[in-house]
Motif scaffolding. Structure first.
Motif, PDB file in Angstrom:
ATOM      1  N   GLU A  96       9.166 -50.809  -7.380  1.00 42.14           N
ATOM      2  CA  GLU A  96       8.909 -50.539  -5.963  1.00 42.14           C
ATOM      3  C   GLU A  96       7.557 -49.863  -5.729  1.00 42.14           C
ATOM      4  N   ALA A 143       6.205 -47.779  -2.456  1.00 41.10           N
ATOM      5  CA  ALA A 143       7.321 -47.519  -1.537  1.00 41.10           C
ATOM      6  C   ALA A 143       7.255 -46.151  -0.857  1.00 41.10           C
ATOM      7  N   THR A 144       6.485 -45.197  -1.402  1.00 39.12           N
ATOM      8  CA  THR A 144       6.385 -43.886  -0.741  1.00 39.12           C
ATOM      9  C   THR A 144       5.619 -43.966   0.579  1.00 39.12           C
ATOM     10  N   GLU A 148       6.461 -45.748   2.988  1.00 38.46           N
ATOM     11  CA  GLU A 148       7.535 -45.755   3.983  1.00 38.46           C
ATOM     12  C   GLU A 148       8.257 -44.422   3.899  1.00 38.46           C
ATOM     13  N   GLN A 149       7.947 -43.510   4.808  1.00 34.50           N
ATOM     14  CA  GLN A 149       8.588 -42.199   4.799  1.00 34.50           C
ATOM     15  C   GLN A 149      10.105 -42.348   4.833  1.00 34.50           C
ATOM     16  N   HIS A 156      12.019 -43.699   2.580  1.00 35.43           N
ATOM     17  CA  HIS A 156      12.553 -44.801   1.784  1.00 35.43           C
ATOM     18  C   HIS A 156      12.731 -44.354   0.332  1.00 35.43           C
ATOM     19  N   CYS A 157      13.917 -44.556  -0.191  1.00 33.63           N
ATOM     20  CA  CYS A 157      14.204 -44.267  -1.591  1.00 33.63           C
ATOM     21  C   CYS A 157      14.925 -45.482  -2.168  1.00 33.63           C
ATOM     22  N   PRO A 158      14.288 -46.143  -3.138  1.00 34.34           N
ATOM     23  CA  PRO A 158      14.937 -47.322  -3.727  1.00 34.34           C
ATOM     24  C   PRO A 158      16.273 -46.964  -4.377  1.00 34.34           C
TER      25      PRO A 158
END
Length: 172
Positions: A10, A13-14, A16-17, A19-21
């Protein structure tokens, strides 16, 4: 820049505030740094040039003097733990500055961490540290919740250190 590949899928991905895969532990710590344009400028520069991390007492070896996508960074903790990373994205905008790095092979964790300075509409300057991670080495797996507690403490210390670096700037 090394040719090592990231240890997770990912990448980025950070951005996107919140968002945690799946399968990762989230982290979000927000610290008030001060107020005003000069505090924002000083805090941004300290984050973008590794100064905040060095002031924490963390060893930083970077392939560039300033964070930029593709910059390789090795963080050394207590002179023993070496954590290779690569900057995956940066932001340098009028009210937002910072970057994120992702883990490379050999890092004790797997995931990504971002350090963002922002200046809100009322002029307040904040540092937000966000991350998602999971253990990648036997010793981080064995440490379990202690590893996550260390990460939270580290993120809080980033904010405290950055606030100290900006303390001599007059507030509006």
């Amino acid at each position: 820049m090394s040719t090592a590949h990231f240890t997770y899928e990912e990448v980025g991905a950070t951005r996107e505030q919140g968002h945690c895969p799946p399968g990762f532990h989230p982290l979000r710590v927000r610290t008030r740094i001060g107020e005003g344009r000069e505090v924002f400028r000083r805090a941004s520069e300290a984050v973008m040039t590794w100064e905040m991390h060095r002031a924490l007492g963390v060893g930083i070896e970077a392939s560039a003097d300033r964070a930029a996508p593709g910059t390789d960074v090795t963080v050394t903790l207590a002179g023993v733990v070496r954590a290779p990373c690569r900057v995956v994205w940066t932001a340098e905008e009028p009210r937002l500055a910072g970057w994120a790095y992702g883990t490379l092979p050999g890092h004790p964790e797997c995931g990504e961490e971002a350090f963002l300075v922002d200046r809100t509409g009322d002029g307040t300057v904040w540092l937000t540290v966000t991350a998602f991670s999971r253990a990648a080495k036997w010793y981080t797996r064995a440490a379990g919740p202690f590893t996550r507690a260390f990460q939270h403490t580290y993120a809080h210390r980033c904010g405290t250190t950055l606030r100290r670096l900006c303390a001599d700037i007059p507030q509006p």
